[in-house]
Motif scaffolding. Structure first.
Motif, PDB file in Angstrom:
ATOM      1  N   GLY A  14       0.836  -1.189   0.000  1.00  0.00           N
ATOM      2  CA  GLY A  14       0.000   0.000   0.000  1.00  0.00           C
ATOM      3  C   GLY A  14       0.875   1.245   0.000  1.00  0.00           C
ATOM      4  O   GLY A  14       2.092   1.175   0.230  1.00  0.00           O
ATOM      5  N   ALA A  15       0.272   2.395  -0.252  1.00  0.00           N
ATOM      6  CA  ALA A  15       1.027   3.637  -0.402  1.00  0.00           C
ATOM      7  C   ALA A  15       1.883   3.963   0.820  1.00  0.00           C
ATOM      8  O   ALA A  15       3.068   4.303   0.682  1.00  0.00           O
ATOM      9  N   ASP A  16       1.325   3.858   2.007  1.00  0.00           N
ATOM     10  CA  ASP A  16       2.083   4.191   3.215  1.00  0.00           C
ATOM     11  C   ASP A  16       3.235   3.220   3.455  1.00  0.00           C
ATOM     12  O   ASP A  16       4.348   3.626   3.782  1.00  0.00           O
ATOM     13  N   THR A  17       2.971   1.927   3.296  1.00  0.00           N
ATOM     14  CA  THR A  17       4.016   0.924   3.504  1.00  0.00           C
ATOM     15  C   THR A  17       5.099   1.055   2.444  1.00  0.00           C
ATOM     16  O   THR A  17       6.291   0.967   2.747  1.00  0.00           O
ATOM     17  N   ALA A  18       4.704   1.275   1.199  1.00  0.00           N
ATOM     18  CA  ALA A  18       5.681   1.444   0.124  1.00  0.00           C
ATOM     19  C   ALA A  18       6.590   2.640   0.417  1.00  0.00           C
ATOM     20  O   ALA A  18       7.803   2.568   0.232  1.00  0.00           O
ATOM     21  N   HIS A  19       5.997   3.728   0.881  1.00  0.00           N
ATOM     22  CA  HIS A  19       6.796   4.911   1.201  1.00  0.00           C
ATOM     23  C   HIS A  19       7.760   4.621   2.359  1.00  0.00           C
ATOM     24  O   HIS A  19       8.941   4.984   2.298  1.00  0.00           O
ATOM     25  N   CYS A  20       7.283   3.967   3.394  1.00  0.00           N
ATOM     26  CA  CYS A  20       8.123   3.636   4.545  1.00  0.00           C
ATOM     27  C   CYS A  20       9.290   2.745   4.133  1.00  0.00           C
ATOM     28  O   CYS A  20      10.432   2.966   4.539  1.00  0.00           O
TER      29      CYS A  20
END
Length: 72
Positions: A14-20
């Motif tokens: 997901g967007a947040d996990t990918a960014h992290c």
């Protein structure tokens, strides 16, 4: 960061996990640069792929081939 985030997104994060995960990968590489770790380019490519594999789980063989041979 956008490109690395997109790679993790491609692996289904997901967007947040990918960014992290992208931030973590970037900070890992910054650490290598900070201590002036120097490796031959092919060896560094393999190490970067191993870092990505750890952060993203096991990618497909085609992804590994494309990562290690970006101009083929």
């Amino acid at each position: 960061m956008k490109a690395v985030t997109a790679v993790f997104g491609r692996f289904g994060e997901g967007a947040d996990t990918a960014h992290c995960r992208a931030v973590t990968a970037n900070l890992t590489q910054t650490g290598y640069d900070f201590v002036h770790l120097s490796e031959p380019r092919p060896q560094r490519g393999i190490a970067r792929f191993n870092d990505a594999e750890i952060l993203a789980c096991k990618p497909a063989q085609a992804d590994e081939d494309a990562f290690l041979n970006p101009h083929s």
